[in-house]
Design an enzyme around this catalytic site. Structure first.
Site, PDB file in Angstrom:
ATOM      1  CG  ASP A  55      -3.811 -32.109 -76.205  1.00  0.00           C
ATOM      2  OD1 ASP A  55      -3.046 -31.339 -77.138  1.00  0.00           O
ATOM      3  OD2 ASP A  55      -4.703 -31.650 -75.702  1.00  0.00           O
ATOM      4  CE1 TYR A  60      -7.449 -27.113 -72.592  1.00  0.00           C
ATOM      5  CE2 TYR A  60      -6.048 -29.066 -72.644  1.00  0.00           C
ATOM      6  CZ  TYR A  60      -6.877 -28.160 -73.388  1.00  0.00           C
ATOM      7  OH  TYR A  60      -7.229 -28.433 -74.680  1.00  0.00           O
ATOM      8  CG  HIS A 138      -5.579 -23.757 -77.044  1.00  0.00           C
ATOM      9  ND1 HIS A 138      -5.285 -24.104 -75.836  1.00  0.00           N
ATOM     10  CD2 HIS A 138      -6.655 -24.282 -77.459  1.00  0.00           C
ATOM     11  CE1 HIS A 138      -6.082 -24.802 -75.316  1.00  0.00           C
ATOM     12  NE2 HIS A 138      -7.265 -24.761 -76.392  1.00  0.00           N
ATOM     13  CB  SER A 168      -6.073 -26.181 -81.982  1.00  0.00           C
ATOM     14  OG  SER A 168      -7.322 -26.815 -81.285  1.00  0.00           O
TER      15      SER A 168
HETATM   16  N1  NAP Z   1      -8.195 -27.460 -78.591  1.00  0.00           N
HETATM   17  C1  NAP Z   1      -9.115 -27.435 -78.211  1.00  0.00           C
HETATM   18  O1  NAP Z   1      -9.626 -26.147 -77.781  1.00  0.00           O
HETATM   19  C2  NAP Z   1      -9.612 -28.302 -77.041  1.00  0.00           C
HETATM   20  C3  NAP Z   1     -10.868 -28.317 -76.838  1.00  0.00           C
HETATM   21  C4  NAP Z   1     -11.477 -29.369 -75.769  1.00  0.00           C
HETATM   22  C5  NAP Z   1     -10.753 -30.410 -75.636  1.00  0.00           C
HETATM   23  N2  NAP Z   1      -9.366 -30.563 -76.175  1.00  0.00           N
HETATM   24  C6  NAP Z   1      -8.369 -31.665 -75.862  1.00  0.00           C
HETATM   25  O2  NAP Z   1      -9.228 -32.825 -76.116  1.00  0.00           O
HETATM   26  C7  NAP Z   1      -9.341 -33.656 -74.868  1.00  0.00           C
HETATM   27  C8  NAP Z   1     -10.605 -34.600 -75.009  1.00  0.00           C
HETATM   28  O3  NAP Z   1     -11.579 -33.714 -74.699  1.00  0.00           O
HETATM   29  P1  NAP Z   1     -12.420 -33.809 -73.566  1.00  0.00           P
HETATM   30  O4  NAP Z   1     -11.574 -34.194 -72.524  1.00  0.00           O
HETATM   31  O5  NAP Z   1     -13.254 -32.416 -73.521  1.00  0.00           O
HETATM   32  O6  NAP Z   1     -13.695 -34.497 -73.751  1.00  0.00           O
HETATM   33  P2  NAP Z   1     -13.936 -36.016 -74.039  1.00  0.00           P
HETATM   34  O7  NAP Z   1     -12.867 -36.755 -74.347  1.00  0.00           O
HETATM   35  O8  NAP Z   1     -14.985 -36.147 -75.047  1.00  0.00           O
HETATM   36  O9  NAP Z   1     -14.772 -36.664 -72.869  1.00  0.00           O
HETATM   37  C9  NAP Z   1     -14.047 -36.800 -71.467  1.00  0.00           C
HETATM   38  C10 NAP Z   1     -14.831 -37.607 -70.643  1.00  0.00           C
HETATM   39  O10 NAP Z   1     -15.148 -38.766 -71.152  1.00  0.00           O
HETATM   40  C11 NAP Z   1     -15.012 -39.955 -70.311  1.00  0.00           C
HETATM   41  N3  NAP Z   1     -14.505 -41.042 -70.815  1.00  0.00           N
HETATM   42  C12 NAP Z   1     -13.298 -41.091 -71.665  1.00  0.00           C
HETATM   43  N4  NAP Z   1     -13.481 -42.387 -72.298  1.00  0.00           N
HETATM   44  C13 NAP Z   1     -14.527 -43.099 -71.807  1.00  0.00           C
HETATM   45  C14 NAP Z   1     -14.942 -44.494 -71.727  1.00  0.00           C
HETATM   46  N5  NAP Z   1     -14.689 -45.182 -72.859  1.00  0.00           N
HETATM   47  N6  NAP Z   1     -16.167 -44.533 -71.233  1.00  0.00           N
HETATM   48  C15 NAP Z   1     -16.944 -43.627 -70.526  1.00  0.00           C
HETATM   49  N7  NAP Z   1     -16.455 -42.533 -70.183  1.00  0.00           N
HETATM   50  C16 NAP Z   1     -15.268 -42.050 -71.142  1.00  0.00           C
HETATM   51  C17 NAP Z   1     -14.175 -39.224 -69.118  1.00  0.00           C
HETATM   52  O11 NAP Z   1     -14.163 -39.924 -68.069  1.00  0.00           O
HETATM   53  P3  NAP Z   1     -13.280 -39.865 -66.631  1.00  0.00           P
HETATM   54  O12 NAP Z   1     -12.745 -38.537 -66.576  1.00  0.00           O
HETATM   55  O13 NAP Z   1     -14.095 -40.285 -65.712  1.00  0.00           O
HETATM   56  O14 NAP Z   1     -12.133 -40.737 -67.139  1.00  0.00           O
HETATM   57  C18 NAP Z   1     -14.443 -37.729 -69.460  1.00  0.00           C
HETATM   58  O15 NAP Z   1     -15.576 -37.590 -68.259  1.00  0.00           O
HETATM   59  C19 NAP Z   1      -9.231 -32.752 -73.808  1.00  0.00           C
HETATM   60  O16 NAP Z   1      -8.593 -33.547 -72.507  1.00  0.00           O
HETATM   61  C20 NAP Z   1      -8.020 -31.929 -74.254  1.00  0.00           C
HETATM   62  O17 NAP Z   1      -6.879 -32.497 -74.408  1.00  0.00           O
HETATM   63  C21 NAP Z   1      -8.795 -29.661 -76.982  1.00  0.00           C
END
Ligand code: NAP
Length: 332
Positions: A55, A60, A138, A168
């Site tokens: 995704d 981003y 989005h 979303s």
């Molecule tokens: N539609 C929307 O408006 C929206 C909003 C927010 C996010 N998103 C999507 O959702 C995705 C995920 O959300 P997010 O990236 O905000 O946050 P998240 O997945 O809640 O957290 C990501 C963080 O968690 C860490 N992490 C991941 N797996 C881990 C594990 N098993 N153990 C320890 N740390 C771990 C990562 O570390 P490292 O970076 O150090 O690997 C990163 O710092 C985004 O990348 C994006 O694609 C969409």
């Protein structure tokens, strides 16, 4: 790896999907720096682990996440992944409603047919591909009729530029409305132990339409990965510095949640993240776990969450321990 069909499509996606926000860097993820070769290694590891679903979004890193993915995917990797990006948020300055200002760009939200078509053209160039497996609106927006937005998306499906449609940051009633004009394969929504109410309200409607519920933020941008993460400070502009988790009394309540989870990490021989992700997956059948990674170890660890089945009592223990830290609404 476990796999699931997305909505009513034939797209067979890994239950763990790779979130591309962090790789885009910028002020919102100021401590992350991922180059093309790092990303190539991450994508190859993803393939080895069975992750076949990525995704991203135009915004981003204001184009950076898509550009990096375009470079990394072109060397024979594109066909190995379902590639999902988004539309509606753009910084072209040619219309739409003001959404936010970041890194010197003004981002507007525009779900008109012409804006969606332009978004897709721009994304296909940045991603160096001629089709998207899924395109997600989005931020659902009421300024343009859903019939017009969905009409544009269905035209793109007919033209072979996209294979399936998602929405979303929507409400259950938005899904009902979009479904009047076509099929929505997935909703991508915020859901976590700390902010569970939106998801809990949404699950019945997603299930009624056989629409996949793709969770983002289950780890709350890292705040649910380890107790010391909650004590970190973040530079100005970093999205994590604006979240409610860094302020008392919520901060203390999150520490208490970790205290409750500690013995469970020993019982299940796993990390805190594994407990949180396993809890998340157990809240509704068919959840897709969209997780951000910039490091191999976090990707590997997340895949291990699929092997953990929490007992009902332990899932309830975690859910109840999170209650004092929970918020009813969360805007990222
Ligand atoms: N539609 C929307 O408006 C929206 C909003 C927010 C996010 N998103 C999507 O959702 C995705 C995920 O959300 P997010 O990236 O905000 O946050 P998240 O997945 O809640 O957290 C990501 C963080 O968690 C860490 N992490 C991941 N797996 C881990 C594990 N098993 N153990 C320890 N740390 C771990 C990562 O570390 P490292 O970076 O150090 O690997 C990163 O710092 C985004 O990348 C994006 O694609 C969409």
């Amino acid at each position: 790896m476990k796999y699931q069909k997305l909505g009513k499509t034939d797209l067979e996606a890994s239950v763990v999907s790779f979130g591309g926000w962090g790789i885009g860097g910028g002020s919102v993820w100021s401590d992350k720096s991922v180059g093309v070769s790092d990303l190539e290694r991450l994508l190859d590891l993803a393939s080895d682990l069975g992750i076949n679903y990525i995704d991203t979004a135009p915004v981003y890193g204001t184009g950076v996440s898509e550009q990096l993915l375009g470079e990394a995917l072109k060397k024979g990797r594109r066909a190995k992944f379902l590639l999902q990006t988004k539309c509606s948020l753009n910084w072209r300055g040619d219309g739409g409603n003001f959404h936010y200002e970041r890194d010197g760009y003004t981002v507007n939200n525009d779900t008109s047919a012409s804006a969606i078509r332009k978004d897709v053209e721009d994304s296909l160039i940045r991603l160096q591909t001629d089709y998207l497996d899924l395109l997600v609106v989005h931020y659902v927006c009421k300024s343009w009729p859903v019939e017009e937005t969905m009409g544009a998306l269905l035209d793109l499906v007919k033209e072979g530029k996209i294979r399936a449609i998602g929405i979303s940051n929507s409400k259950p009633e938005d899904l009902d409305e979009y479904e009047q004009y076509g099929t929505v394969a997935l909703v991508q929504e915020q859901f976590s132990l700390l902010a569970p109410y939106h998801g809990m309200d949404y699950f019945p409607t997603a299930n009624k339409h056989h629409t996949t519920f793709q969770v983002y933020g289950a780890l709350e941008e890292g705040f649910l990965t380890a107790p010391d993460y909650v004590d970190r400070t973040f530079p100005q502009g970093d999205v994590r510095g604006k979240l409610p988790w860094i302020h008392e009394p919520i901060k203390g309540a999150i520490h208490q949640l970790f205290d409750v989870m500690k013995p469970l990490t020993e019982k299940y021989h796993c990390s805190y993240s594994n407990l949180v992700q396993a809890w998340t997956l157990q809240q509704n059948p068919g959840i897709n776990l969209l997780t951000g990674f910039t490091r191999p170890e976090t990707m590997i660890n997340t895949c291990q969450s699929l092997e953990i089945q929490l007992s009902q009592e332990d899932a309830a223990l975690i859910g109840n321990a999170a209650k004092p830290a929970q918020v009813t609404e969360l805007d990222k």
